[in-house]
Design an enzyme around this catalytic site. Structure first.
Site: not given
Length: 128
Positions: A77-79, A82
C-alpha cells in the site's frame, strides 16, 4: 508467468478492485504466479480494516487478505496515498500522533520503490 498488479480504485464504488481480484484468482487458477498487488491512489482504501459491507455484499478487504494468506501475494500500500486518505498502520499513527491505526492485517505500507521493484521483477505489470 509472473504477474504484479496495481489497483487504483477503491474497494467499493468502482470495478477496479473487484476486477483485479478476479483477474488474480484466474491467473493463479491457470498456473501463473501473482507476486504482489500495489494499491495506489483511491486503491489504498482496499486496505482499511474499517470497511463493513452488508452480509450480502463482497468483502473486498477480506478477499485480498485471503489471497495473501493462501498464495503469499504481497499486498503493498502506497504510504503517501494511504495517509492522505486516512489509512495508517500503528507505526505511522504513532509517528504522526494519530488517534488510531486501521491498516488491515496482511497489508503493508510501502513506498513507490515497491512498485518499481515489481515492474522490474515481474513479467507483466497490470493496472486496474
Amino acid at each position: 508467468m509472473r504477474f504484479c498488479l496495481m489497483v487504483t480504485g477503491p474497494a467499493y464504488g468502482s470495478q477496479h478492485a473487484s476486477s483485479a481480484w478476479l483477474f488474480a484468482r484466474e491467473l493463479l487458477a491457470q498456473g501463473h504466479s501473482v507476486e504482489s498487488v500495489f494499491f495506489y491512489r483511491e486503491g489504498v482504501l482496499n486496505a482499511s480494516e474499517l470497511t463493513a459491507p452488508a452480509s450480502d455484499e463482497v468483502d473486498m478487504t477480506r478477499n485480498w487478505q485471503q489471497l495473501h494468506q493462501q498464495h503469499g501475494v504481497a499486498l503493498n500500500v502506497c504510504v503517501a496515498a494511504a495517509l492522505r486518505r486516512g489509512v495508517s498502520d500503528k507505526q505511522e499513527a504513532a509517528n504522526l500522533g494519530l488517534a488510531a491505526a486501521n491498516l488491515a492485517e496482511g497489508f503493508q505500507l510501502t513506498g513507490l520503490g515497491a512498485l518499481a521493484e515489481a515492474a522490474l521483477s515481474c513479467d507483466r505489470l497490470v493496472q486496474f
